[in-house]
Design an enzyme around this catalytic site. Structure first.
Site, mmCIF file in Angstrom:
data_model
loop_
_atom_site.group_PDB
_atom_site.id
_atom_site.type_symbol
_atom_site.label_atom_id
_atom_site.label_comp_id
_atom_site.label_asym_id
_atom_site.label_seq_id
_atom_site.Cartn_x
_atom_site.Cartn_y
_atom_site.Cartn_z
ATOM 1 N N ASP A 10 -31.508 65.807 25.774
ATOM 2 C CA ASP A 10 -32.001 64.569 26.395
ATOM 3 C C ASP A 10 -33.211 64.973 27.229
ATOM 4 O O ASP A 10 -33.501 66.158 27.396
ATOM 5 C CB ASP A 10 -30.908 63.948 27.280
ATOM 6 C CG ASP A 10 -31.390 62.690 27.997
ATOM 7 O OD1 ASP A 10 -32.013 61.836 27.337
ATOM 8 O OD2 ASP A 10 -31.175 62.548 29.218
ATOM 9 N N SER A 11 -33.893 63.979 27.800
ATOM 10 C CA SER A 11 -35.048 64.285 28.645
ATOM 11 C C SER A 11 -34.632 64.837 30.004
ATOM 12 O O SER A 11 -35.468 65.353 30.740
ATOM 13 C CB SER A 11 -35.858 63.006 28.861
ATOM 14 O OG SER A 11 -35.036 62.042 29.501
ATOM 15 N N TYR A 42 -39.027 60.276 28.730
ATOM 16 C CA TYR A 42 -39.323 60.026 27.325
ATOM 17 C C TYR A 42 -39.648 58.541 27.085
ATOM 18 O O TYR A 42 -40.386 58.193 26.169
ATOM 19 C CB TYR A 42 -38.103 60.367 26.450
ATOM 20 C CG TYR A 42 -37.887 61.836 26.138
ATOM 21 C CD1 TYR A 42 -38.652 62.846 26.714
ATOM 22 C CD2 TYR A 42 -36.873 62.213 25.257
ATOM 23 C CE1 TYR A 42 -38.410 64.184 26.404
ATOM 24 C CE2 TYR A 42 -36.642 63.541 24.940
ATOM 25 C CZ TYR A 42 -37.407 64.522 25.516
ATOM 26 O OH TYR A 42 -37.174 65.843 25.199
ATOM 27 N N CYS A 73 -29.768 60.922 23.717
ATOM 28 C CA CYS A 73 -30.884 60.181 24.294
ATOM 29 C C CYS A 73 -31.193 58.988 23.393
ATOM 30 O O CYS A 73 -31.392 59.160 22.172
ATOM 31 C CB CYS A 73 -32.100 61.106 24.365
ATOM 32 S SG CYS A 73 -33.634 60.258 24.778
ATOM 33 N N GLU A 154 -32.758 60.079 37.852
ATOM 34 C CA GLU A 154 -33.176 61.470 38.061
ATOM 35 C C GLU A 154 -33.329 61.785 39.550
ATOM 36 O O GLU A 154 -33.157 62.915 39.978
ATOM 37 C CB GLU A 154 -34.508 61.755 37.348
ATOM 38 C CG GLU A 154 -34.436 61.748 35.830
ATOM 39 C CD GLU A 154 -33.725 62.965 35.213
ATOM 40 O OE1 GLU A 154 -33.865 64.080 35.725
ATOM 41 O OE2 GLU A 154 -33.025 62.758 34.199
ATOM 42 N N CYS A 184 -29.576 53.494 27.052
ATOM 43 C CA CYS A 184 -30.195 54.728 27.536
ATOM 44 C C CYS A 184 -29.078 55.507 28.209
ATOM 45 O O CYS A 184 -28.293 54.939 28.977
ATOM 46 C CB CYS A 184 -31.309 54.404 28.540
ATOM 47 S SG CYS A 184 -31.858 55.832 29.516
ATOM 48 N N HIS A 186 -29.016 57.492 30.557
ATOM 49 C CA HIS A 186 -29.043 57.573 32.028
ATOM 50 C C HIS A 186 -28.273 56.418 32.680
ATOM 51 O O HIS A 186 -27.869 56.508 33.831
ATOM 52 C CB HIS A 186 -30.493 57.503 32.541
ATOM 53 C CG HIS A 186 -31.267 58.791 32.438
ATOM 54 N ND1 HIS A 186 -31.743 59.276 31.241
ATOM 55 C CD2 HIS A 186 -31.663 59.678 33.386
ATOM 56 C CE1 HIS A 186 -32.410 60.410 31.462
ATOM 57 N NE2 HIS A 186 -32.372 60.669 32.757
HETATM 58 N N1 DGL Z 1 -31.846 59.214 28.541
HETATM 59 C C1 DGL Z 1 -32.899 58.797 27.723
HETATM 60 C C2 DGL Z 1 -32.573 57.651 26.855
HETATM 61 O O1 DGL Z 1 -31.391 57.536 26.512
HETATM 62 C C3 DGL Z 1 -34.321 58.995 28.181
HETATM 63 C C4 DGL Z 1 -34.807 58.270 29.381
HETATM 64 C C5 DGL Z 1 -36.236 58.693 29.664
HETATM 65 O O2 DGL Z 1 -36.502 59.890 29.629
HETATM 66 O O3 DGL Z 1 -37.077 57.802 29.860
HETATM 67 O O4 DGL Z 1 -33.375 56.865 26.445
#
Ligand code: DGL
Length: 265
Positions: A10-11, A42, A73, A154, A184, A186
């Site tokens: 993941d990012s 990302y 991700c 983050e 996402c 996150h």
């Molecule tokens: N966790 C990621 C996703 O599921 C990336 C979020 C990001 O880096 O902008 O999209």
């Protein structure tokens, strides 16, 4: 049997929500996690960039001798999964297919209203809507881009006033929906606040739980289980100077000191 590790990327911190669910369901599997903190976020990058950086993440994980790769991700899944599958000779699983499978098996009526909240890149790709509609007829999809949330996660801003206010704003378009997909990885960090805002009976879908269920079956069907017990996980980050440890330690309820290394990619 195959005692090699499972790779995930993941990012940043988001994929840890997937790792957590996979660990719960598959405690015997070793996991190698790559958080591409150097190139976070990302969600605002172009498709070409996402493909290129996902390719590098996959190559890194292959160099660690993993048996399969989970794209933990939503952004990378929606923009690069199909290309990566063509380019690499290793099983690669994203977060969309396992979740759509679950939805297909669990729609209560034909007119279900399903919300998708995700990064700008993911929503613009249209992949969630496309894949759900390929499998389920007559659903209404309500899409919402939430570009602020991954950055807030983050930073560890997951329960303060700013988080409360931001979630309130993003939830405005999701009144009277049956399911909300946290598109996402996150976003499960905000699940409590989201639940508070949505009230009612909306089912909140953490894609990590669906990936874990899908993976468990995949591993069994393909006879590639790890036959040792309680294997560890190891985390690699492309940039170590960030809040990752603190948030990941809270999320995994674990001391990560010996488990985080720098990845040179
Ligand atoms: N966790 C990621 C996703 O599921 C990336 C979020 C990001 O880096 O902008 O999209």
């Amino acid at each position: 049997m195959d005692n090699r590790a499972i790779g995930m990327f993941d990012s940043g911190i988001g994929g840890i929500t997937v790792l957590k669910e996979v660990k719960k369901l598959l405690p015997n599997e070793e996991i190698i996690y790559l958080g591409d903190t150097k190139r976070f976020p990302y969600g605002s990058k172009s498709k070409d960039t996402i493909i290129e950086i996902s390719r590098q993440c996959v190559k890194f994980l292959i160099s660690k001798n993993v048996k399969l790769i989970i794209i933990a991700c939503g952004t990378a899944t929606s923009q690069s999964l199909e290309i990566l599958k063509e380019e690499f000779n290793i099983p690669i699983i994203g977060i969309i297919e396992p979740t759509v499978k679950y939805i297909k098996e669990n729609v209560n009526n034909e007119k279900e209203r399903i919300g998708v909240i995700a990064t700008s890149g993911t929503i613009k790709s249209g992949q969630w809507e496309k894949k759900i509609k390929e499998e389920v007829r007559n659903v209404e999809i309500i899409n919402e881009e939430a570009p602020l949330l991954a950055t807030m996660a983050e930073q560890g801003w997951i329960s303060n006033k700013v988080a409360e206010y931001t979630i309130k704003e993003y939830m405005k378009c999701f009144k009277n929906i049956d399911k909300l997909i946290l598109g996402c990885t996150h976003y499960p960090l905000f699940e409590k606040l989201i639940r508070k805002e949505l009230k009612g009976n909306t089912e909140i879908i953490n894609t990590g739980t669906k990936v874990a269920e899908f993976l468990k079956k995949y591993i069994k069907d393909n006879n590639i289980q790890n036959d040792e017990s309680n294997k560890e996980y190891k985390i690699f980050l492309t940039d170590l100077d960030n809040n990752f440890n603190e948030i990941a330690e809270r999320l995994l309820e674990d001391n990560l000191k010996t488990k985080i290394e720098k990845a040179e990619i």
